[in-house]
Structures are given as structure tokens and as C-alpha cells.
Enzyme design. Structure first.
Site, PDB file in Angstrom:
ATOM      1  N   HIS A 180      38.629  40.549  39.128  1.00  0.00           N
ATOM      2  CA  HIS A 180      37.530  40.347  38.380  1.00  0.00           C
ATOM      3  C   HIS A 180      37.489  41.126  37.167  1.00  0.00           C
ATOM      4  O   HIS A 180      35.539  42.129  36.617  1.00  0.00           O
ATOM      5  CB  HIS A 180      36.669  41.075  39.303  1.00  0.00           C
ATOM      6  CG  HIS A 180      35.116  39.412  39.308  1.00  0.00           C
ATOM      7  ND1 HIS A 180      34.679  38.200  39.543  1.00  0.00           N
ATOM      8  CD2 HIS A 180      34.287  39.670  38.152  1.00  0.00           C
ATOM      9  CE1 HIS A 180      34.227  38.459  39.766  1.00  0.00           C
ATOM     10  NE2 HIS A 180      33.342  38.604  38.516  1.00  0.00           N
TER      11      HIS A 180
ATOM     12  N   SER B 181      42.963  39.123  34.044  1.00  0.00           N
ATOM     13  CA  SER B 181      41.910  40.797  34.124  1.00  0.00           C
ATOM     14  C   SER B 181      43.071  41.616  33.307  1.00  0.00           C
ATOM     15  O   SER B 181      44.498  41.851  33.779  1.00  0.00           O
ATOM     16  CB  SER B 181      42.210  40.761  35.280  1.00  0.00           C
ATOM     17  OG  SER B 181      40.861  40.653  35.850  1.00  0.00           O
TER      18      SER B 181
ATOM     19  N   ARG C 158      44.454  40.339  26.694  1.00  0.00           N
ATOM     20  CA  ARG C 158      43.391  41.008  25.274  1.00  0.00           C
ATOM     21  C   ARG C 158      44.592  40.436  24.001  1.00  0.00           C
ATOM     22  O   ARG C 158      43.430  40.457  22.840  1.00  0.00           O
ATOM     23  CB  ARG C 158      43.119  42.593  25.150  1.00  0.00           C
ATOM     24  CG  ARG C 158      42.855  42.455  26.279  1.00  0.00           C
ATOM     25  CD  ARG C 158      41.008  42.522  25.638  1.00  0.00           C
ATOM     26  NE  ARG C 158      40.569  43.383  26.601  1.00  0.00           N
ATOM     27  CZ  ARG C 158      40.408  42.936  28.298  1.00  0.00           C
ATOM     28  NH1 ARG C 158      40.929  41.972  28.724  1.00  0.00           N
ATOM     29  NH2 ARG C 158      40.027  43.312  28.595  1.00  0.00           N
TER      30      ARG C 158
END
Length: 452
Positions: A330, A369, A372
Site C-alpha cells: 500500500h 509500491s 517512480r
């Protein structure tokens, strides 16, 4: 692009690079650096403050911190990012990677890339168009959209915005079966083809950034729009369905609480619905593996379990006849001090049973998670993930420039992924899948204890 036979090249995700240089395309998000985009989002949302005392140190709104924030000390989120940095790509030279493709197939559907939009809730706290903007951008780019049960728009409205795009539905499992069945039926009717069941959010984690300002969007009726548009749930609440509800931006929790204390009839009615909906999806009711039979019997399509972090649970998902898992913690928002999601992926995909099922096409492993940048996507695929979910970066693009901002984040991520793939010596996702040791290697990033 220099050198080689230009006639052999075809338009790919990396054409975005040429578009930037040749047309002087300046970033609508303020930068093509994801770190700068995060800071820009912090800046443009600094006045979305409602009832919280903005600190001089951070100059961050509660709305931004709700997206940016993590559980406890932030240790798990840092672990997520650091774990990816412990693995390095091994570039190979003099390989024919002229024509490249990120195409992959998930559950029999051919997709242009392995990237999916993560099911992030309450997008309406960062932009007036909320999930509608993100769903539209995802469709335009060709990235599957996963809708959160905590959406600030209805299932049907988001499906309409997504058009002919691929879309999945993420379920925060309601307490009552009749509400669950209603939501599943609506999602299926609206063209959502896969069900992603989040397991790690039965209760909200301990999140200091939100606790410091008592900021919970749901408490003011934002992020409950799947509920307010559901006929079964609203009948239980004794209220009419609200199919086109669009919460105001910015969210003013102070005004809502003032009206609630004063006994304002409409606000009191909304708060009753709020508490009813939270009792459904954040009920504190911890499900068991046995309960999955209900979903299996009532969803005609792939089911993935999101929040898996151990090999044993991956095997249990297979035993329960689930079609796949999302290896996720998460985004570090639930359990502080937990293992990194990438470390969990490393162990799960090292299981011969999991790998065999992946190869046979009976089990799918996705990663969430920590994504990027493009190199992160390459690493996750090389580690054995068949797809990746991107979350916070697109939310920052949404905050800055709405649909255009999300689209730019996605195009940038995909362009960087494809460029990195080619520069590493590969031309397809298939060539790098589950190739740890050959495509990526682990390095020791700990301080040298022998150095005085």
C-alpha cells in the site's frame, strides 16, 4: 536519434523524447523529473487547507500530505524506494534493439505496456475532475485504469470517462454481501473486466501526517461516491441515490464540522451516510481465505489479491483459485517497519511453484509500491513481475494539470522505460522477464564498516 537506418525505426513510446526536443515541448507538470513534479504538486496544493494549521516547515496542505504520507515513521515507504536502488541494471552492447516494444499480455488481453494505473482513492481532493481526469488520460495513453472503491466519482461516471480503455475494479470488501454484490454487478455492467481485492486496509493505518490535522476526506463525504451512487447501500441509509455527486474542491473539513455541530440537516444526513459507508468498507472485519469463495462465485473474470507480501500467502492465493496477486504494501501507508515490496517480489518470484504457474499462464504477479521511473519498471519485470502499478506520480500530475498532467506522467514513464530497455540491450519485455542475474544484479549499498 543518431546513427543507424532511420527507415527501420517505427513510432514507439520513445518518440515522446523526440517530440520534446523537436517541438520545444515544455512540461505542463513543471518538470520531467518525478522528484520535481512531487514538489510542484506540493506547491500548487498548498492552499487546500480547510481546517488544518499549515506548518511553516512543510508548507504542505493536508490534501497533499494525504497522498504523500505514510504509516508511522515512513520506514516502509523508504524501504520500498531503497530496495529498488539495491538492484542495478547491467547494460549489454552491440545488440539489435532498434525496434523496441513494451507490449505484453495480461489475462488474454494484449496491452501496449506493462504499466497500469494503481487504484488510488479520493482523487477529488487534488483536482476538481478527480478520477474522471485520470481515467480519461489513461484511456488516451493506452494504460489500464484501476478504479478504487474510495473513488470521489461513481463507477458509471468513471467508466464513461475511460471510454474504450481497459479498466479493472478495486474492491474494499464491504461488510454486507448485498452491498458487495451490488457493487460487483455495477462494475461488471460498466465494463470493468478484472477484480482487484485489497486485503491490507481492513482498518486505516497509523498515519501521522493525517492524524496531526485530523484529516480524513471520507469524514466530510469525499471518497464515498461509490456508496452514495449505490442503490442497495443508499436504500439501507434511507436516502436517494446520488449518481452524479461531485465534491467541491478544495475540501473544507472545518466548514463541514461547523455545520455538523450546528445541526445543519443536510450535513447531518451526509454524516449518517459517511458513517454507514465507513462501517461497510473500513469495518474492522478481517476476512479469511475461506471467504474468497464468495467472490470467486460472484465475479465472472480474473480476481487478483492486492497486498500480498509473503511466499506463503502467494501460494495460498493459488490454492484459493485466485488468478493473480499484486505484490504491494500500500505504498508504505499501512504497516510501518514492514518488508519492502520489491524484496517481497524477489522472494515470491523465486518460488518454483509461482514461476511455473506464471509460465503456464495460470497465475499473474503484478508489482506495486515503489515505481517512480523507467528503470524501476525494468527492474520489476526482470525480477519476475508481469506488470507494474504506478500511484503517487500520477496523482502529483493530476494535482498540477489535471488530465494533461496525468497523461504527461504516463508518457514520460513509458518513454523512459522503453529508452532504458533499448540502451540496456533489449527490445522487448519478453527478453527481460524473470531474468534476475542477467538483466539486473544486487549490490551491497550498506556503508563500508572498514572505512575509518
Amino acid at each position: 536519434m543518431a546513427g543507424g537506418n532511420s527507415s527501420a525505426l517505427k513510432t514507439t513510446w520513445s518518440s515522446f523524447l523526440s517530440e520534446i526536443y523537436l517541438t520545444d515541448r515544455r512540461p505542463v507538470d513543471g518538470s520531467y523529473d518525478y522528484r520535481a513534479v512531487e514538489e510542484k504538486a506540493r506547491e500548487v496544493t498548498k492552499d487546500y487547507h480547510g481546517d488544518w494549521p499549515r506548518t511553516t516547515a512543510s508548507c504542505s496542505s493536508a490534501a497533499f500530505l494525504y497522498t504523500y504520507g505514510t504509516a508511522g515513521s515512513g520506514n516502509t515507504n523508504r524501504n520500498n524506494l531503497e530496495a529498488l536502488q539495491q538492484w542495478r541494471i547491467i547494460p549489454r552492447m552491440l545488440r539489435n534493439a532498434t525496434n523496441r516494444s513494451l507490449e505484453t499480455t495480461l489475462f488474454g488481453v494484449k496491452l501496449p505496456s506493462p504499466v497500469l494505473i494503481a487504484p488510488v482513492g479520493v482523487q477529488g481532493i487534488l483536482h476538481k475532475d478527480g478520477e474522471l481526469a485520470t481515467a480519461s488520460a489513461a484511456s488516451s495513453v493506452g494504460v489500464p485504469y484501476i478504479l478504487s472503491t474510495s473513488s470521489s466519482r461513481s463507477i458509471e461516471a468513471v467508466a464513461k470517462a475511460n471510454g474504450d480503455g481497459h479498466r479493472w475494479y478495486q474492491l474494499y470488501w464491504p461488510r454486507n454481501n448485498d452491498v458487495t454484490l451490488s457493487i460487483l454487478g455495477r462494475a461488471k455492467a460498466a465494463g470493468f473486466t478484472a477484480l482487484v481485492v485489497t486485503l491490507d486496509t481492513t482498518v486505516v493505518g497509523w498515519r501521522p501526517e493525517d492524524l496531526n490535522t485530523a484529516y480524513l476526506p471520507f469524514a466530510a463525504g469525499v471518497g464515498i461516491q461509490v456508496g452514495t451512487s449505490d442503490p442497495v447501500f443508499m436504500k439501507r441509509m434511507g436516502a436517494p441515490v446520488r449518481p452524479d455527486e461531485r465534491p467541491a474542491l478544495p475540501l473544507d473539513l472545518e466548514a463541514f464540522r461547523t455545520q455538523l455541530t450546528a445541526g445543519d440537516e443536510q450535513t447531518v444526513g451526509t454524516f449518517k451516510i459517511v458513517t454507514g459507508w465507513l462501517d461497510e468498507i473500513n469495518s474492522g472485519l478481517f476476512r479469511t481465505w475461506e471467504d474468497l469463495k464468495f467472490l470467486r462465485a460472484n465475479w465472472d473474470g480474473p480476481i487478483l489479491l492486492k497486498g500480498i507480501q509473503s511466499v506463503d500467502d502467494a501460494h495460498a492465493a493459488m490454492d484459493a483459485r485466485m488468478d493473480g496477486i499484486v505484490v504491494s504494501n500500500h505504498g508504505g501507508r499501512q504497516v510501518d517497519g514492514a518488508v519492502s515490496s520489491f524484496s517481497a517480489l524477489e522472494k515470491i518470484t523465486a518460488s518454483s511453484r509461482v514461476l511455473r504457474a506464471q509460465t503456464e499462464g495460470t497465475f499473474t504477479v503484478l508489482f506495486d509500491s515503489g515505481i517512480r521511473q523507467g528503470s524501476d519498471v525494468i527492474k520489476a519485470i526482470a525480477m519476475g513481475a508481469q506488470g507494474v502499478l504506478v500511484g503517487r506520480p500520477f496523482m502529483y500530475g493530476l494535482a498540477i494539470a489535471g488530465e494533461q498532467g496525468v497523461e504527461e506522467v504516463l508518457r514520460s514513464l513509458l518513454a523512459e522505460t522503453e529508452i532504458t530497455l533499448g540502451l540496456s540491450g533489449y527490445k522487448s519485455i519478453e527478453e527481460i522477464w524473470a531474468k534476475r542475474g542477467a538483466v539486473i544484479e544486487k549490490v551491497d549499498t550498506s556503508p563500508d564498516k572498514t572505512t575509518p
